[in-house]
Design an enzyme around this catalytic site. Structure first.
Site, mmCIF file in Angstrom:
data_model
loop_
_atom_site.group_PDB
_atom_site.id
_atom_site.type_symbol
_atom_site.label_atom_id
_atom_site.label_comp_id
_atom_site.label_asym_id
_atom_site.label_seq_id
_atom_site.Cartn_x
_atom_site.Cartn_y
_atom_site.Cartn_z
ATOM 1 N N HIS A 1 0.833 -1.193 0.000
ATOM 2 C CA HIS A 1 0.000 0.000 0.000
ATOM 3 C C HIS A 1 0.871 1.247 0.000
ATOM 4 C CE1 HIS A 1 -3.561 2.463 0.808
ATOM 5 N NE2 HIS A 1 -2.758 3.169 1.579
ATOM 6 N N ASP B 1 -15.265 2.631 8.400
ATOM 7 C CA ASP B 1 -14.206 3.547 7.972
ATOM 8 C C ASP B 1 -14.741 4.562 6.975
ATOM 9 O OD1 ASP B 1 -11.387 4.440 7.591
ATOM 10 O OD2 ASP B 1 -11.798 3.726 5.568
ATOM 11 N N ARG C 1 -14.770 12.834 9.248
ATOM 12 C CA ARG C 1 -13.491 13.491 9.582
ATOM 13 C C ARG C 1 -13.127 14.523 8.520
ATOM 14 N NH1 ARG C 1 -9.744 8.712 9.501
ATOM 15 N NH2 ARG C 1 -8.138 10.295 9.741
ATOM 16 N N SER D 1 -7.476 3.576 9.603
ATOM 17 C CA SER D 1 -8.243 3.613 8.361
ATOM 18 C C SER D 1 -7.555 2.779 7.278
ATOM 19 C CB SER D 1 -8.391 5.070 7.908
ATOM 20 O OG SER D 1 -8.992 5.141 6.635
ATOM 21 N N LYS E 1 -8.644 -1.438 5.960
ATOM 22 C CA LYS E 1 -8.965 -1.831 4.587
ATOM 23 C C LYS E 1 -8.081 -2.989 4.127
ATOM 24 C CE LYS E 1 -9.042 2.626 3.585
ATOM 25 N NZ LYS E 1 -9.157 3.963 2.996
#
Lengths: 434, 434
Positions: free
Chosen positions: B82, B161, B168, B183, B187
């Site tokens: 990621h 999320d 947010r 967050s 995922k």
């Protein structure tokens, strides 16, 4: 302008301009800015604070968010007095006639009680036929004629504060000094006050348990007054035990009459002389606090203070004869005594517990729509520092409905602590902030 | 349990239990707890933080709030990768086939681009007929057969999320390390990863401008991995200029092919070898990072990495011939060059500005529902540290629609700074956090 950027700015510790606060508060009242942005902003304010100018701007924006009471037809400087809330706080009932008898102008709007804290309007309504809802014109006439009137809040005062307070109450953002200060002061300003005397209570029975926090709140409110042109004096006073002896509506009216007659509890009398002297000074009716106290003592001694109360009651349709005959006030047939289980000195009386016991008897409201019983309540027979023998009466419960009596009695008994050693005398007035 | 008490506890700096976080998150997803309480809580988290255990609890609660992809029918350790998002970040296109050719199992779900950051799914869709929406069974079959498949997100992944992030985003509570970390990791975990390699970008073109914050985020995510049993390695890498030369979907596919062929940009190649070696190590396909890099270099040199990309494209119905003929990829007829206005050294290339220029050409989305043009984009001709003469080409815009061309050209030109002095070489990899 975007609410997001204003939240971000406060979150990052920067100062908000009047324009930004205006955008936020007006947008919130109109419903353009949602609760979830305001609660995030309020939490950022909790952590970052606001300076004197921001706090004053917020105060004025909230004051101006609804009706602004115009008291200009009243001659003289209108001095308001506000207490942050305690147990057995009978000061307004004493101060309105006392200060008025000494030349101050008292045009006061008061509230009802909620939780363990009583409210002046409830107390006044225990005087038979007393009318707390005068029209604006009659309120002004009454003050011009008698220099004193106390009424319930009418009109749409500070809707921004109402909406914001309700949100803070469910988002753990109540305990912020600038937010509390602006909430209180916005209501005073919308109510038309020219000058304000604040009684900031501290101790176990007060909202501000900690004296350091109480001082900060007092300072914040005095600073707001300075910024917006309302002379403000704040007293930091003790609320570790109930003020005076009586807790309950008619019982406190009785105690107020006794105090105006010069026969009241020492602490209540002292506090009224202190706060009253500040009212006289701000109203221009006394050159300094010392002279103010002298004048007030004189008005009690020569009976003019009590006469003024009588006059005020009559002018608001109440029965002034209650002053001579307390049996005309609502009262209970039944009383229950709480006795000392050992000998010694009273070392503490938890005001919060006493207030809660009074609510259990029906003297106060658990919720805004609860019914209350004006006759019931508690009369303390001992206060902190007093000596007691085993079996002496510590307090008397005045009871009508016996449903919660046992719980109230237990709670009241538990509020007292007795120790072998005489406790140190606590100050009543910790500090005066101007 | 009451949301109020949980907000208060966090506001006062105390640690929340798993039960309390569960009450909050599940209540929020169900709609029992309103936005305004969650935004106040998020702001309290911004100021007070969360420890490793709280952050891991929140991560798992969000991961479990919706579908959890079960990749257990896939043999081997599924390593996900990621990136926190940059400009011209072509690494996934290179790494999926490269790591798979060296023995790792890459079962990857990727997203689309938003704002100045591109998305792997958009890039893959520039390969004619490439199918990014495989059924779960086919996805699993593909990975079992070819060790690599990259698909778009399906199912209802991490609804908690999604809801929390949207809130947010409008309450200035995005920039909280534990909230960002949970967050991202929620995922990855919901997506079925056994192990995760994270590329945390830092610099002017990254979400984390500050290296200290980037390190904290990396540490928080590695700690979550540790707490929840997913081996995680994080790289802190530079995003002060775009990665590689190409910015735009088909243009980046071309650059990925060149990189797999051993002819790619130096920085992109280096980053892929670094991240890839960590993937091999976590997958058990290399004993250490050094050995991992050796294996990966070998796979590039002997052509197996590129063959794997071809195989992966064919298995997802795409045209593998694009590898031999870039004319099969979407491309523009028109190109516009940006020239150096003076001689010197390139001292900086603002990645954010380059990414924004690419969006203006149509390569990226301003809003979630914007149409994009897979052919357009930007190819840099110079990178930081390169020498340039006045009039040399700095970058080339690949253009279809000329509506925003002038604005894009101006922005791209302004992204380059040229100085007389050769700038110090910046590191590409700042730190590895395990």
């Amino acid at each position: 302008m975007r609410a997001y950027d204003i939240i971000l700015k406060k979150r990052d510790g920067k100062k908000l301009s009047r324009n930004e606060l205006e955008f936020l508060i007006n947008g919130y009242v109109k419903g353009d800015i949602p609760d979830y942005q305001i609660s995030a902003w309020a939490m950022a304010v909790f952590f970052r604070g606001m300076d004197a100018e921001e706090t004053a701007d917020l105060t004025m924006l909230m004051a101006e968010s609804g009706d602004m009471i115009d008291l200009s037809p009243i001659r003289g400087i209108k001095v308001d007095k506000h207490s942050t809330g305690g147990v057995g706080d009978t000061t307004t009932l004493v101060l309105a006639p006392l200060a008025a008898s000494a030349g101050a102008v008292v045009a006061k709007m008061s509230g009802r009680g909620l939780g363990h804290t009583g409210g002046t309007i409830d107390k006044l309504e225990s005087i038979p036929d007393f009318n707390t809802f005068l029209s604006r014109d009659r309120f002004i006439d009454n003050v011009n004629q008698h220099r004193a009137a106390v009424v319930g809040q009418t009109g749409n005062l500070t809707p921004a504060d109402k909406k914001l307070y309700a949100l803070r109450d469910v988002t753990a953002t109540v305990e912020s000094i600038p937010l509390i200060a602006s909430s209180i002061m916005s209501k005073k300003i919308a109510g038309g006050a020219d000058a304000v005397v604040l009684d900031v209570k501290t101790g176990s029975g007060a909202f501000m348990k900690d004296i350091g926090q109480a001082k900060k709140l007092a300072r914040a409110m005095v600073d707001i007054g300075e910024e917006v042109g309302r002379k403000t004096t704040a007293y930091i006073t003790d609320m570790n035990q109930p003020l005076g002896y009586a807790v309950g509506n008619a019982l406190e009216v009785k105690e107020a009459v006794e105090t105006l007659r010069g026969e009241g509890p020492e602490d209540l009398t002292e506090l009224c002389l202190e706060l009253g002297s500040a009212m006289l000074k701000l109203a221009g009716a006394a050159g300094d606090l010392e002279r103010g106290r002298e004048i007030l003592r004189e008005k009690i001694e020569n009976g003019e203070a009590l006469d003024k109360f009588k006059e005020m009651i009559a002018a608001q349709e109440g029965n002034p004869e209650i002053i001579n005959d307390f049996n005309l006030l609502p009262h209970t047939d039944k009383t229950v005594e709480v006795k000392a289980e050992k000998s010694g000195y009273i070392s503490s009386i938890e005001a919060l517990e006493v207030g809660t016991a009074a609510v259990l008897l029906g003297a106060g409201r658990e919720r805004k729509d609860s019914e209350i019983d004006l006759a019931v309540g508690i009369v303390l027979k001992k206060k902190v520092g007093d000596k007691t023998a085993e079996g002496d009466t510590l307090a008397v419960l005045h009871v009508n409905n016996e449903d919660n009596l046992e719980e109230a009695r237990t709670k009241l008994a538990a509020a007292f602590s007795i120790s072998d050693k005489k406790p140190e005398k606590k100050q009543l007035i910790y500090e005066i902030i101007t």
